[in-house]
Write an enzyme that holds these catalytic residues in place. Structure first.
Site, mmCIF file in Angstrom:
data_model
loop_
_atom_site.group_PDB
_atom_site.id
_atom_site.type_symbol
_atom_site.label_atom_id
_atom_site.label_comp_id
_atom_site.label_asym_id
_atom_site.label_seq_id
_atom_site.Cartn_x
_atom_site.Cartn_y
_atom_site.Cartn_z
ATOM 1 N N PHE A 1 0.817 -1.222 0.000
ATOM 2 C CA PHE A 1 0.000 0.000 0.000
ATOM 3 C C PHE A 1 0.844 1.261 0.000
ATOM 4 O O PHE A 1 0.377 2.328 -0.402
ATOM 5 C CB PHE A 1 -0.939 0.012 1.222
ATOM 6 C CG PHE A 1 -0.279 0.478 2.491
ATOM 7 C CD1 PHE A 1 -0.162 1.833 2.786
ATOM 8 C CD2 PHE A 1 0.260 -0.427 3.399
ATOM 9 C CE1 PHE A 1 0.463 2.263 3.953
ATOM 10 C CE2 PHE A 1 0.876 -0.003 4.569
ATOM 11 C CZ PHE A 1 0.985 1.354 4.845
ATOM 12 N N LYS B 1 -1.091 -7.059 -9.204
ATOM 13 C CA LYS B 1 -2.071 -7.128 -8.098
ATOM 14 C C LYS B 1 -1.622 -6.076 -7.088
ATOM 15 O O LYS B 1 -0.788 -6.338 -6.229
ATOM 16 C CB LYS B 1 -2.056 -8.532 -7.481
ATOM 17 C CG LYS B 1 -3.358 -8.946 -6.784
ATOM 18 C CD LYS B 1 -3.837 -8.032 -5.701
ATOM 19 C CE LYS B 1 -3.103 -8.196 -4.391
ATOM 20 N NZ LYS B 1 -3.492 -7.155 -3.384
ATOM 21 N N GLU C 1 -4.958 -3.540 -2.078
ATOM 22 C CA GLU C 1 -6.398 -3.261 -2.078
ATOM 23 C C GLU C 1 -6.732 -1.988 -1.309
ATOM 24 O O GLU C 1 -7.853 -1.479 -1.386
ATOM 25 C CB GLU C 1 -7.165 -4.464 -1.504
ATOM 26 C CG GLU C 1 -6.883 -4.789 -0.034
ATOM 27 C CD GLU C 1 -5.615 -5.619 0.203
ATOM 28 O OE1 GLU C 1 -4.662 -5.525 -0.604
ATOM 29 O OE2 GLU C 1 -5.568 -6.352 1.208
ATOM 30 N N SER D 1 5.405 -6.960 3.324
ATOM 31 C CA SER D 1 5.968 -7.276 4.639
ATOM 32 C C SER D 1 6.734 -8.608 4.591
ATOM 33 O O SER D 1 6.492 -9.449 3.716
ATOM 34 C CB SER D 1 4.841 -7.345 5.668
ATOM 35 O OG SER D 1 3.927 -8.337 5.288
ATOM 36 N N CYS E 1 9.434 1.929 3.302
ATOM 37 C CA CYS E 1 10.351 0.826 3.584
ATOM 38 C C CYS E 1 11.761 1.341 3.826
ATOM 39 O O CYS E 1 12.602 0.647 4.360
ATOM 40 C CB CYS E 1 10.362 -0.143 2.421
ATOM 41 S SG CYS E 1 10.738 0.680 0.879
ATOM 42 N N GLU F 1 8.732 -4.220 13.110
ATOM 43 C CA GLU F 1 8.700 -3.126 12.146
ATOM 44 C C GLU F 1 7.447 -2.302 12.457
ATOM 45 O O GLU F 1 6.329 -2.763 12.202
ATOM 46 C CB GLU F 1 8.617 -3.672 10.717
ATOM 47 C CG GLU F 1 8.600 -2.550 9.695
ATOM 48 C CD GLU F 1 8.351 -3.005 8.262
ATOM 49 O OE1 GLU F 1 7.715 -4.052 8.056
ATOM 50 O OE2 GLU F 1 8.777 -2.285 7.349
HETATM 51 P P1 NAD Z 1 1.582 -6.584 3.038
HETATM 52 O O1 NAD Z 1 2.615 -7.622 3.099
HETATM 53 O O2 NAD Z 1 0.474 -6.632 4.029
HETATM 54 O O3 NAD Z 1 0.858 -6.603 1.606
HETATM 55 C C1 NAD Z 1 1.600 -6.594 0.402
HETATM 56 C C2 NAD Z 1 0.775 -7.265 -0.689
HETATM 57 O O4 NAD Z 1 0.521 -8.626 -0.308
HETATM 58 C C3 NAD Z 1 -0.586 -6.610 -0.927
HETATM 59 O O5 NAD Z 1 -0.848 -6.608 -2.301
HETATM 60 C C4 NAD Z 1 -1.538 -7.530 -0.172
HETATM 61 O O6 NAD Z 1 -2.828 -7.567 -0.742
HETATM 62 C C5 NAD Z 1 -0.876 -8.895 -0.289
HETATM 63 N N1 NAD Z 1 -1.151 -9.763 0.869
HETATM 64 C C6 NAD Z 1 -1.405 -9.363 2.142
HETATM 65 N N2 NAD Z 1 -1.611 -10.436 2.927
HETATM 66 C C7 NAD Z 1 -1.469 -11.541 2.141
HETATM 67 C C8 NAD Z 1 -1.564 -12.950 2.379
HETATM 68 N N3 NAD Z 1 -1.817 -13.436 3.588
HETATM 69 N N4 NAD Z 1 -1.349 -13.780 1.342
HETATM 70 C C9 NAD Z 1 -1.079 -13.299 0.116
HETATM 71 N N5 NAD Z 1 -0.992 -11.982 -0.164
HETATM 72 C C10 NAD Z 1 -1.185 -11.108 0.833
HETATM 73 O O7 NAD Z 1 2.310 -5.170 3.084
HETATM 74 P P2 NAD Z 1 1.667 -3.727 3.181
HETATM 75 O O8 NAD Z 1 1.135 -3.520 4.553
HETATM 76 O O9 NAD Z 1 0.787 -3.463 2.022
HETATM 77 O O10 NAD Z 1 2.969 -2.819 2.959
HETATM 78 C C11 NAD Z 1 3.859 -2.486 3.986
HETATM 79 C C12 NAD Z 1 5.026 -3.444 4.052
HETATM 80 O O11 NAD Z 1 5.715 -3.460 2.819
HETATM 81 C C13 NAD Z 1 6.065 -3.041 5.093
HETATM 82 O O12 NAD Z 1 6.494 -4.202 5.745
HETATM 83 C C14 NAD Z 1 7.178 -2.440 4.269
HETATM 84 O O13 NAD Z 1 8.456 -2.487 4.851
HETATM 85 C C15 NAD Z 1 7.118 -3.292 3.063
HETATM 86 N N6 NAD Z 1 7.756 -2.644 1.924
HETATM 87 C C16 NAD Z 1 8.986 -3.102 1.566
HETATM 88 C C17 NAD Z 1 9.642 -2.507 0.511
HETATM 89 C C18 NAD Z 1 10.999 -2.991 0.083
HETATM 90 O O14 NAD Z 1 11.501 -2.512 -0.887
HETATM 91 N N7 NAD Z 1 11.616 -3.942 0.769
HETATM 92 C C19 NAD Z 1 9.042 -1.458 -0.184
HETATM 93 C C20 NAD Z 1 7.789 -1.023 0.208
HETATM 94 C C21 NAD Z 1 7.149 -1.636 1.272
#
Ligand code: NAD
Length: 506
Positions: free
Chosen positions: A157, A181, A184, A234, A289, A391
């Site tokens: 997000f 994808k 959401e 994450s 991030c 985090e």
């Molecule tokens: P998230 O892991 O909750 O979601 C990321 C994606 O995975 C979304 O599209 C979500 O719909 C999907 N998703 C969520 N739960 C899932 C599941 N159980 N099974 C399959 N798919 C699932 O992350 P977020 O809250 O949207 O974003 C924040 C996180 O992203 C933080 O941890 C941040 O550090 C990380 N991030 C990392 C970088 C990097 O370059 N390393 C960059 C941006 C964000």
């Protein structure tokens, strides 16, 4: 599926085969406006059949796009670049409304995504293989970089435009077709980007968007026609994506979470360090991030540095993202705001000092039902506290006080994450030692958010990335292509006849 509350007219659906999805979704989620807390619309959640339709559209488009000349591909990319530039502010406003970050910050993420598009505009040069003449008598050898087919991107997000643009410009430039994808929570930017691709002349089916949750993600991970998966999010989900997609035989890069440390040595310019800590700690409400979440103050600097941080935080304006006077917006959801705020209590309960409490920080125009939390600082944090271990991903800066450079390095080395880090010092030798020793993928020296340029690659180490390739740059080209090595003989009447021996060069 989430509860669907009061909505206005916004309804976001998938983009499949060059147009909006025209079916009726079985499931939908709410889209919030974090500054007010209201439900601003709904987004369709894909089930298996919508994922199948998107992958089928991408598969059908692949042969034509793979065979499109490099000239044609780059012309589409250049047009897309122009359209993105033209609509940068519009996309920034879509992001700001759904994510909460201030419009100027959102425009910054579009700009960083644009840089990857610009990098991808140079794809004819980047896709040049090697050629060796006469590896044997009148025999030449060369390599060709070919696309994989249908590739998928699953994104978080916090950067609804930039992170997808770490992936699809390079993937598409290399000749692949793409299914995105997005998160959401803030889905609108991805659909506007899909419209711009269509306007730029990208053939239908080359870029598709499916919205949704785990159902949509699992549909992509299990789909036999998806050849590669890029993920950013994450760490627990990154690990799951990596294991599942790799288990299904796919190429996968999965970028995870972060806990970025900023070391301040006693000889540092403390005004520069305080500016950096506040900018990188509270920009985008800490939902980056590459946010600085831990300041490792090498004594005796902590008190003086903290005083400078206080002065700067006192001047920050908290308010809606579309208010030009706001420096920092709200958090993305009420649940996330509550979770972030809970670390202020747990930190104090576990022995930290609450140096700045952001709860109740005045909000421009009034807090209403928005998801607000002001900048907060926990001092005297130690690595055994939850506020250090987790985090937090919000506007909470932790200060860990240490006695030496070596102790600072021990703290960073023991942390499971390895995304970004920074050191503030005027000692070139110390900085060089740090860049050499630290087990972190992206390093800043007197620079707080060392986000690599598009022509370098973005990626962390340890639990911040699963897979072999970082995003964009040459590692992106490598990830989205496979190499074919060809050995060829032409017009050689003296080829030597039948020979059952193993081929050797002569
Ligand atoms: P998230 O892991 O909750 O979601 C990321 C994606 O995975 C979304 O599209 C979500 O719909 C999907 N998703 C969520 N739960 C899932 C599941 N159980 N099974 C399959 N798919 C699932 O992350 P977020 O809250 O949207 O974003 C924040 C996180 O992203 C933080 O941890 C941040 O550090 C990380 N991030 C990392 C970088 C990097 O370059 N390393 C960059 C941006 C964000």
């Amino acid at each position: 599926m989430t509860q669907t509350g009061k909505t206005d007219s916004k309804h976001i659906t998938h983009w499949i085969g060059g147009k909006p999805f025209d079916g009726v979704a079985e499931r939908r989620g709410d889209i919030y406006e974090p500054a007010t807390g209201r439900v601003a619309g709904t987004v369709d959640f894909a089930s298996g059949s919508e994922v199948d339709a998107a992958v089928a559209a991408a598969k059908a488009a692949f042969p034509g796009w793979r065979d499109a000349s490099l000239t044609k591909r780059t012309r589409v990319l250049f047009r897309f670049r122009e359209l993105l530039t033209e609509h940068r502010d519009e996309i920034a406003r879509l992001i700001s409304a759904e994510h909460g970050k201030v419009v100027s910050d959102a425009a910054g993420e579009v700009a960083r995504g644009l840089e990857v598009v610009e990098f991808a505009c140079g794809i004819p040069h980047l896709l040049k293989g090697g050629f060796s003449e006469n590896v044997s008598t009148r025999v030449d050898a060369y390599s060709i970089l070919q696309p994989l087919g249908v590739v998928a991107g699953i994104t978080p997000f916090n950067f609804p435009a930039m992170v997808p643009m770490w992936m699809f410009p390079v993937a598409i430039a290399c000749g692949n077709t793409f299914v995105l994808k997005p998160s959401e929570k803030d889905p609108s930017a991805s659909v506007r980007i899909a419209e711009l691709w269509a306007e730029a002349g990208l053939p239908e089916g080359v870029f598709n968007v499916v919205h949704g949750d785990k159902t949509a993600v699992d549909g992509l991970l299990d789909h036999p026609d998806v050849r590669a998966v890029s993920f950013v999010g994450s760490t627990p989900i990154a690990r799951y994506i990596y294991e599942t997609a790799a288990g299904n035989g796919k190429r996968v890069q999965a970028l995870g979470g972060a806990k970025n440390h900023m070391v301040v040595l006693p000889d540092a310019d403390l005004d520069l360090a305080a500016d950096a800590a506040v900018s990188a700690g509270f920009g985008s409400a800490g939902e980056r991030c590459m946010a600085i979440s831990v300041v490792v103050a090498v004594e005796p600097v902590a008190d003086e540095l903290l005083a400078k941080v206080r002065e700067r935080v006192a001047k920050l304006s908290i308010g809606p993202g579309d208010d030009p006077e706001s420096d920092m917006g709200p958090l993305v959801t009420a649940q996330h705001r509550d979770k972030v705020a809970s670390y202020l209590d747990s930190g104090v309960a576990q022995g930290a000092t609450l140096a700045i409490d952001g709860r109740g920080t005045p909000v421009r125009g009034g807090a209403g039902e928005g998801f607000w939390l002001g900048p907060s600082v926990l001092d005297h944090v130690t690595p055994d506290m939850d506020a250090y271990k987790d985090e937090i991903f919000g506007p909470v800066l932790s200060v860990v006080r240490v006695g030496s450079y070596e102790e600072a390095m021990e703290v960073i080395s023991a942390n499971p994450y390895g995304n970004g880090t920074a050191i503030f010092t005027n000692d070139g030798g110390a900085a060089r030692r740090f860049q050499n020793e630290v087990e972190v993928g992206m390093v800043g020296i007197n620079v707080p958010i060392p986000v690599p340029m598009a022509y370098y690659s973005f990626g962390g180490w340890k639990d911040s990335l699963f897979g072999d390739s970082h995003a964009h740059g040459m590692e992106g080209v490598h990830f989205y292509t496979r190499t074919k090595a060809v050995t060829a003989r032409w017009l050689d009447p003296s080829h030597g006849g039948v020979n059952l021996g193993f081929p050797t060069n002569g």
